[in-house]
Design a protein around this motif. Structure first.
Motif, short mmCIF file in Angstrom:
data_model
loop_
_atom_site.label_atom_id
_atom_site.label_comp_id
_atom_site.label_asym_id
_atom_site.label_seq_id
_atom_site.Cartn_x
_atom_site.Cartn_y
_atom_site.Cartn_z
N LYS A 49 0.84 -1.19 0.00
CA LYS A 49 0.00 0.00 0.00
C LYS A 49 0.87 1.25 0.00
CE LYS A 49 -3.69 2.30 2.58
NZ LYS A 49 -4.55 2.26 3.80
N THR A 51 2.46 4.88 0.67
CA THR A 51 2.55 5.72 1.86
C THR A 51 2.63 7.18 1.44
OG1 THR A 51 3.73 3.98 3.06
CG2 THR A 51 3.87 6.21 3.95
N HIS A 77 4.16 10.28 -2.81
CA HIS A 77 4.01 9.11 -1.96
C HIS A 77 5.11 8.11 -2.29
CE1 HIS A 77 1.41 8.62 -5.51
NE2 HIS A 77 1.86 7.39 -5.51
N TRP A 155 -2.68 9.64 -5.53
CA TRP A 155 -2.84 8.61 -4.50
C TRP A 155 -4.22 8.82 -3.87
CZ3 TRP A 155 -3.82 8.46 0.71
CH2 TRP A 155 -3.57 7.23 1.35
#
Length: 206
Positions: A49, A51, A77, A155
């Motif tokens: 996933k 960040t 990210h 994101w």
């Protein structure tokens, strides 16, 4: 004392022989099943996933900015990619045209390349537009390579990761390395019962 002739005539000998054959057959079957699940060359790739570099809650994001070099990131990210060789042999990467991972638009930089377990030389990794390319080298057996990538796009809609492979005899699939559950089940439900059965046969003949 039991003579050799009486021992040969004893039906217990055949019980032991059958037990040994059953045990050997079980081991052969288990080994064949294990090899089918874990071929010599199997490469898994997975995307953790993302960040975000700036939290979306609390203080407004417009009050802060993130830069990389001279570039200001609007939706920065970090991605972490796992590349695992689950096969029984090292995978040879002959050149930088043999294996690549496409991430889509927004690749800023490759931040880090590491491996687990450590102490092994890893193939070089380079950014090529929207993709990461593995250069000439080896992906060691039972080894995971971690790629940390800085991205700048929308994101959390970033979840696409595709692999392009020209590696012969290498099974490439999306996924993560298992935690060893399959091997523990194999030992628990196949090897251990077979050993206990053989031990029981042996004790019964005494």
């Amino acid at each position: 004392m039991t003579s050799a002739a009486s021992w040969l005539d004893n039906e217990n000998l055949w019980v032991v022989a059958v037990g040994i054959l059953a045990f050997v057959g079980t081991l052969i079957g288990a080994r064949a099943a294990w090899r089918a699940v874990h071929p010599r060359h199997r490469l898994l790739y997975g995307l953790m996933k993302p960040t975000p570099l700036l939290a979306t809650g609390g203080i407004a994001r417009e009050n802060f900015s993130v830069t990389h070099g001279s570039r200001t990131l609007r939706n920065g990210h970090v991605l972490r990619i796992e590349l695992t060789n689950l096969g029984r042999k090292d995978i040879v990467i002959p050149d930088d045209q043999s294996f690549s991972l496409a991430l889509g638009d927004g690749v800023v930089a490759l931040l880090d390349v590491s491996g687990q377990p450590g102490g092994r030389a890893l193939p070089p990794v380079t950014v090529d537009g929207t993709s990461l390319k593995l250069g000439r080298g080896l992906v060691p057996s039972r080894h995971t390579i971690f790629l940390t990538v800085l991205m700048d796009n929308q994101w959390p809609r970033v979840h696409g990761l595709t692999a392009t492979s020209a590696l012969p005899d290498v099974v490439v699939a999306k996924g993560f390395a298992p935690d060893g559950t399959a091997r523990r089940r194999l030992i628990k439900y196949v090897a251990v019962p077979a050993v206990l059965f053989l031990a029981g046969v042996w004790v019964g003949t005494r």
